[in-house]
Write an enzyme that holds these catalytic residues in place. Structure first.
Site, mmCIF file in Angstrom:
data_model
loop_
_atom_site.group_PDB
_atom_site.id
_atom_site.type_symbol
_atom_site.label_atom_id
_atom_site.label_comp_id
_atom_site.label_asym_id
_atom_site.label_seq_id
_atom_site.Cartn_x
_atom_site.Cartn_y
_atom_site.Cartn_z
ATOM 1 C CE1 TYR A 53 -2.086 -5.584 10.915
ATOM 2 C CE2 TYR A 53 -4.469 -5.790 10.977
ATOM 3 C CZ TYR A 53 -3.321 -5.325 10.360
ATOM 4 O OH TYR A 53 -3.421 -4.586 9.200
ATOM 5 C CB ILE A 87 -0.939 -0.011 1.227
ATOM 6 C CG1 ILE A 87 -1.988 -1.126 1.074
ATOM 7 C CG2 ILE A 87 -1.615 1.343 1.416
ATOM 8 C CD1 ILE A 87 -2.824 -1.381 2.323
ATOM 9 C CG ASN A 122 1.980 2.062 4.380
ATOM 10 O OD1 ASN A 122 0.887 1.536 4.140
ATOM 11 N ND2 ASN A 122 3.120 1.493 4.029
ATOM 12 C CG ASP A 140 13.256 -0.798 12.456
ATOM 13 O OD1 ASP A 140 12.046 -0.525 12.686
ATOM 14 O OD2 ASP A 140 13.785 -1.844 12.836
ATOM 15 C CB VAL A 141 8.804 3.063 11.759
ATOM 16 C CG1 VAL A 141 8.776 3.722 10.389
ATOM 17 C CG2 VAL A 141 8.160 1.685 11.729
ATOM 18 C CE LYS A 201 -2.647 -1.733 11.167
ATOM 19 N NZ LYS A 201 -1.852 -0.683 10.500
HETATM 20 P P1 NAI Z 1 3.355 -5.000 3.119
HETATM 21 O O1 NAI Z 1 3.955 -6.041 4.005
HETATM 22 O O2 NAI Z 1 2.998 -5.358 1.737
HETATM 23 O O3 NAI Z 1 4.312 -3.702 3.082
HETATM 24 C C1 NAI Z 1 4.768 -3.123 4.259
HETATM 25 C C2 NAI Z 1 5.971 -2.238 3.975
HETATM 26 O O4 NAI Z 1 6.397 -1.712 5.254
HETATM 27 C C3 NAI Z 1 7.150 -3.013 3.399
HETATM 28 O O5 NAI Z 1 7.785 -2.250 2.380
HETATM 29 C C4 NAI Z 1 8.066 -3.215 4.595
HETATM 30 O O6 NAI Z 1 9.443 -3.339 4.248
HETATM 31 C C5 NAI Z 1 7.774 -1.962 5.423
HETATM 32 N N1 NAI Z 1 8.055 -2.119 6.846
HETATM 33 C C6 NAI Z 1 7.682 -3.143 7.656
HETATM 34 N N2 NAI Z 1 8.175 -2.961 8.894
HETATM 35 C C7 NAI Z 1 8.864 -1.792 8.871
HETATM 36 C C8 NAI Z 1 9.613 -1.079 9.844
HETATM 37 N N3 NAI Z 1 9.784 -1.541 11.082
HETATM 38 N N4 NAI Z 1 10.175 0.100 9.491
HETATM 39 C C9 NAI Z 1 10.045 0.565 8.208
HETATM 40 N N5 NAI Z 1 9.386 -0.074 7.255
HETATM 41 C C10 NAI Z 1 8.799 -1.245 7.574
HETATM 42 O O7 NAI Z 1 2.083 -4.486 3.904
HETATM 43 P P2 NAI Z 1 0.764 -3.735 3.341
HETATM 44 O O8 NAI Z 1 -0.290 -4.752 3.145
HETATM 45 O O9 NAI Z 1 1.128 -2.832 2.238
HETATM 46 O O10 NAI Z 1 0.378 -2.896 4.635
HETATM 47 C C11 NAI Z 1 0.614 -1.511 4.765
HETATM 48 C C12 NAI Z 1 -0.229 -0.988 5.904
HETATM 49 O O11 NAI Z 1 -1.605 -1.215 5.625
HETATM 50 C C13 NAI Z 1 0.044 -1.680 7.243
HETATM 51 O O12 NAI Z 1 -0.015 -0.736 8.290
HETATM 52 C C14 NAI Z 1 -1.086 -2.671 7.351
HETATM 53 O O13 NAI Z 1 -1.368 -3.031 8.672
HETATM 54 C C15 NAI Z 1 -2.208 -1.872 6.713
HETATM 55 N N6 NAI Z 1 -3.324 -2.679 6.247
HETATM 56 C C16 NAI Z 1 -3.136 -3.640 5.272
HETATM 57 C C17 NAI Z 1 -4.216 -4.384 4.854
HETATM 58 C C18 NAI Z 1 -4.092 -5.435 3.821
HETATM 59 O O14 NAI Z 1 -5.078 -6.162 3.601
HETATM 60 N N7 NAI Z 1 -2.953 -5.571 3.136
HETATM 61 C C19 NAI Z 1 -5.555 -4.191 5.429
HETATM 62 C C20 NAI Z 1 -5.637 -3.161 6.420
HETATM 63 C C21 NAI Z 1 -4.553 -2.441 6.799
#
Ligand code: NAI
Length: 252
Positions: A156, A23, A89, A66-67, A160
């Site tokens: 989780y 996202i 995000n 790293d956040v 949220k």
């Molecule tokens: P994803 O796993 O595809 O991407 C997450 C990104 O965040 C990756 O580029 C990763 O390297 C980075 N990341 C992870 N931990 C990190 C850290 N400690 N410091 C810096 N960067 C870090 O995940 P997605 O699906 O794109 O999720 C993005 C956001 O959307 C998250 O907050 C997730 O909880 C939320 N979300 C996602 C949903 C879904 O169905 N995919 C649904 C609802 C919310």
């Protein structure tokens, strides 16, 4: 300024945590298209390298962050000033029944999904307050409003729900100081985070789809367009809002 003009972000600087994939990457695309300079913040060097290739020639820069490293977050916010738009995000998902979650796993989820949202908001928000201008968009989840099924992830869901209330709380504190704070609460979106189900677990995927009035999962651009709206002056009266985008999941 016309209605579409309000969506423009020319001359503004945006930062997206977890911006190298999923996202976050779509949010980067949307903000770039609106004319912002975008800083991609991600902890994964491999993901940053891929993003660099994808975004070659665009008005974008990349920083490894790293956040959960609060010292590094503070230093980064200082170094990148001024930032007008922050998209919190970065997030992780874990599926473990409540009775089996270890302390380590609990803290891991809370550190990324919840604590980092606060510390990044504080670090970048201070600069926004000083300049009396800024928009923070948090990525929450429909799991912060309801309990999704069949996966078990109390940590989780709780993280949220707290993101949604951080959003409302900081919105209230900073509304009079030029800073808006909103959140998008996505439903199931097709990203690497959900590959545990969408690629391999047909039973879980079917439960998700049959519980979603639209009968489909969402795509990353369908979240990014809302992030762009909230980040921009088109949402100038909005603060403390949690915008659900879930194909109707929470209606049933
Ligand atoms: P994803 O796993 O595809 O991407 C997450 C990104 O965040 C990756 O580029 C990763 O390297 C980075 N990341 C992870 N931990 C990190 C850290 N400690 N410091 C810096 N960067 C870090 O995940 P997605 O699906 O794109 O999720 C993005 C956001 O959307 C998250 O907050 C997730 O909880 C939320 N979300 C996602 C949903 C879904 O169905 N995919 C649904 C609802 C919310």
């Amino acid at each position: 300024m016309g209605y579409l003009g309000k969506l423009r972000l020319d001359g503004r600087r945006a930062a997206v945590t977890g911006g190298a994939g999923g996202i976050g990457a779509a949010c980067v695309d949307a903000l770039l298209e609106a004319g912002a300079h975008v800083v991609v913040l991600d902890h994964s060097l491999a993901a940053i390298e891929k993003a660099k290739e994808r975004l070659l020639g665009q008005d974008v820069s990349f920083e490894q962050l790293d956040v959960t490293d609060t010292v590094a977050v503070k230093a980064m916010a200082g170094r990148l000033r001024p930032i007008d738009v922050l998209v919190n995000n970065a997030g992780i998902g874990r599926q473990t029944p409540g009775e089996d979650i270890s302390e380590t796993e609990w803290h891991e989820v809370m550190d990324v999904n919840l604590n980092a949202v606060f510390w990044c908001s504080q670090a970048f928000g201070r600069g926004m307050i000083e300049r009396r201008r800024g928009s923070i968009v948090n990525i929450g989840s429909m799991s912060g409003e309801i309990v999704t099924r069949p996966q078990k992830n109390v940590h989780y869901n709780a993280s949220k729900a707290a993101v949604h209330h951080i959003t409302r709380s900081l919105a209230a504190e900073w509304a009079g100081r030029g800073v808006r704070v909103n959140a998008v609460a996505p439903g199931f979106i097709e990203t690497p985070m959900n590959s545990f189900a969408l690629r391999s677990d047909i039973e879980t995927t079917n439960i998700w789809l049959s519980n979603t009035p639209m009968g489909r999962v969402g795509q990353t651009d369908e979240i990014a367009s809302i992030v762009l709206f909230l980040a921009s002056d088109a949402a100038s009266l909005m603060t403390g809002s949690i915008v659900l985008a879930d194909g109707g999941y929470t209606v049933w």
